[in-house]
Every structure is written in structure tokens, then in C-alpha cells.
Write a protein that holds these residues in place. Structure first.
Motif: not given
Length: 394
Positions: A100-101, A240-243, A275-277, A338-339
Motif C-alpha cells: 500500500g505504499v 517513496e512518499y513521506h512527510n 487518500d487523505p493519509a 502535522a498529522p
């Protein structure tokens, strides 16, 4: 025909007229890459924001430093930093893994699946090259008889019968140029070290050990693609995607009339993602040529490479001095979003002292392609100097 790329390296004007028509796809793409006539006011080419003399990044000062790029209209600025085009050909198309990444895609939010898709974006972007539509771009191509000859020879006599086909031919040529070795030579000090042709300094070796260590740093969790740390094809990103908690670049937002509290949605801004995540997550960039392609992060908010390492280190230390941004003298500002922080990846490492921070920076500098090594700040100018000696015990 002498490649236009060499003309740029030797200081000839971008978009200069050459006697011989480009008769190969890569050579045609090279000509297009430097052609300012493909912008509305004939002032901007692909090479303007991806300058081959500056690691294929944008070296221009805009009044807000080099954080974001100035458009062809002479006043528009984007919200995002122009990333290096080096090694972009090795980025896979956007896809979701079985876990799911989200992985891959070009631009910071992966909205372009291929180099061709990416090449087709800037000419039509009103705050970049500013052309009205594809037909306007094709009309500029037709102005150049060498281009007409090249496109008919490469794509067939009917290539101009359909605007979409002609535009796609242009983007495929630019992409072909971007797939040449010029953009991905794999000839840095690190690459030469792997071949036994360069000996790392003590500081660089300490940084290398730290970078690849799962005990002493978390760098390689996101900036390592291959299974082996000595793989000659390492691109230093897992795509990949990261915050990672980057703060808003308030000066850029103010210039653009965007409220500072209106966050850049990152991957969620990609029209294919709902996807809000994924809000606030950006594609992990390559670290190749990172020492010469600042400013850093998706919005260019940090000027110095050492600042970036300190920014990551703030998650792993309670020391008061480490909670201050050295570029502003003030505490690190809150994340833009932040979330969705990748908190596990960010905190999975011990605190770093100055010696190890400087060693990591020294190692990152070894990832610079040979043609850009003259742009790298000498190791002696770093903070801890000769104290950077002892490698970690593993």
C-alpha cells in the motif's frame, strides 16, 4: 553536429542556432531542451530551470533566494523548488506496492508517470513557460525549418497533421535526451571509490559508515534503493512518499498571495490520489548532486545542506541547541502538515554530534557528479574540521 549540451557547458547562448539539423532523437531533444522559443515570451527553456551548469537545477536568484523558480512572464514564482533533472530517468512510474505504499512518478507529487509526461508540463504551465496550448507550442516548432525536417524524418511526414501527435513527438525527444548518460553518469567520488579509483577521506568514510548504518543513522531508510551498499547503480532514494515535517516557506507564500496556513497537499495534490493519509507527503528525492542543487526540501525552505541534516537530527535529540534552525536563529517552525508525519522513520536513530553531522555532509558531497565537483565547498570549511576522524564502532 556538436551537441548543444557542450555548447552550454562552454558558455554559448542557450537556443543558439546551429548549422546542422538534429537528425537523431536524442540530439533533437537536446536542441529542444535549450530552446527559449518554446515559451510565451521566448525567455525560458527547460534548461532555464534545469541548468546543466548547475546540476540541472535552477541557480537563478529571484529576490527570494533560489527557493522557487521565476516564470517566463518575468514575475510569477512557483510554490515548489525545481528539483535536479539528473537521474530522473531512473524514477519509476507512480504505482502502489502490495504493502500500500505509493512509489515513483515525476514532479514532487508524482503526477507525471513518465519523462515524456513531465516534459509536456512546463510549456503549458502559466507560471512556467506560459504557452497558451499545445497548438501554440507546435506553431513555434514549425517556425524552425530544422525542427520540421527533423520531426518528419524521425516521426513521419504526417507528424504535423495532428497537434497532439506533434506535441507528443516533442516530449518524446526531450525525454530521449534526458535518458542519455549526461544526466546519469555515475562518476562521482563515491562511484570512483566503489571502483577503487578514489580513497575517501577519514571524514567521508565516517559519513559513509554512518549513512549506511542501521544503528547510527536513519538516512538509508528512505535514501537507499539497492539491497547492497556497494551497488554501482544506487540512486540514493527509494522513491517513496513521506512527510518529514518541512515548515511552510512563508516568504514564497506571501509573494504568491497564498495564505501561510494553506498547506501544500503534496501527494494528495496529485489528481489521481484521493487518500487523505497522503496529505503533505512528497517523493523522496535523489541525493546524487545534493551538495550542488540546493536550496532544499520541496519548497526550498533550507539554504544549506548541513541545515537539512540538523533538521532531521532534531527529531532524535532533546538538546536545546538542536531545536534551533541555524539559518534563522529561531526554533524550528511547525510542520506544514502535522498529522501525516513519517514519525517512525524520523525518530529511528540516535542523536548526532557535530562530528557526525559534518561527516554525513562530507559523504553527501561525494555523491556529486565529476562535472560538478568544482562547485562543492571544500571539506576543510566545515564546522568540526580535523576533529572529524573516528568512525563509529559497529
Amino acid at each position: 553536429m556538436r551537441p548543444l549540451f557542450l555548447a552550454a557547458l562552454f558558455g554559448l547562448a542557450a537556443g543558439a542556432v546551429h548549422a546542422d539539423p538534429p537528425d537523431r532523437l536524442e540530439a533533437f531533444g537536446e536542441a529542444l531542451f535549450f530552446d527559449i522559443n518554446l515559451s510565451a515570451n521566448r525567455t525560458q527553456s527547460c534548461a532555464t530551470c534545469h541548468d546543466p551548469a548547475a546540476g540541472f537545477a535552477d541557480p537563478r536568484e529571484t529576490g527570494l533566494g533560489r527557493a522557487v523558480s521565476l516564470g517566463d512572464d518575468g514575475h510569477s514564482l512557483g510554490d515548489r523548488n525545481a528539483p535536479t533533472a539528473t537521474y530522473a530517468a531512473l524514477v519509476p512510474g507512480l504505482h502502489r506496492t502490495k504493502d500500500g505504499v505509493w512509489v515513483g512518478g515525476l514532479f514532487w507529487d508524482g503526477r507525471a508517470a513518465t519523462l515524456e509526461d513531465q516534459a509536456g508540463g512546463p510549456p503549458l504551465n502559466p507560471i512556467e513557460m506560459g504557452m497558451r496550448d499545445k497548438a501554440a507550442v507546435v506553431a513555434r516548432l514549425v517556425e524552425n525549418p530544422d525542427y520540421v525536417s527533423a520531426m518528419r524524418g524521425l516521426f513521419g511526414d504526417t507528424v504535423f497533421d495532428d497537434t497532439d501527435a506533434a506535441y507528443a513527438a516533442m516530449t518524446s525527444a526531450i525525454a530521449a535526451f534526458e535518458r542519455t548518460e549526461i544526466f546519469a553518469p555515475f562518476d562521482s567520488k563515491y562511484d570512483r571509490f566503489l571502483k577503487g579509483e578514489y580513497q575517501l577521506t577519514q571524514n567521508e568514510e565516517l559519513g559513509r559508515l554512518l549513512f549506511f548504518s542501521e544503528q547510527f543513522s536513519n538516512c538509508n531508510q528512505c535514501h537507499k534503493l539497492k539491497r547492497s551498499e556497494i551497488d554501482p547503480g544506487e540512486t540514493f532514494t527509494n522513491h517513496e512518499y513521506h512527510n518529514v515535517g518541512v515548515p511552510t516557506h512563508t516568504a514564497v507564500r506571501a509573494h504568491n498571495g497564498v495564505p501561510a496556513d494553506l498547506a501544500d497537499a503534496g501527494l494528495l495534490a496529485n489528481p489521481t490520489i484521493d487518500d487523505p493519509a497522503q496529505e503533505g507527503k512528497f517523493r523522496v528525492p535523489t541525493l546524487r548532486n545534493v551538495a550542488v542543487t540546493g536550496p532544499y526540501m520541496h519548497n526550498g525552505v533550507f539554504e544549506d545542506l548541513r541545515t537539512v541534516v540538523l533538521f532531521y537530527n532534531k527529531y532524535n535529540t532533546k538538546a536545546a541547541a538542536r531545536q534551533v534552525n541555524p539559518e534563522t536563529g529561531a526554533p524550528w517552525r511547525d510542520p506544514e502538515v502535522a498529522p501525516t508525519l513519517s514519525i517512525k522513520e524520523l525518530t529511528d536513530a540516535p542523536a548526532l554530534d557535530d562530528q557526525r553531522i559534518d561527516a554525513l555532509v562530507a559523504f553527501l558531497k561525494t555523491l556529486t557528479d565529476a562535472q560538478y565537483e568544482h562547485l562543492v565547498e571544500p571539506e576543510e570549511s566545515m564546522q568540526c574540521g580535523s576533529a572529524c576522524q573516528s568512525p563509529p564502532q559497529q
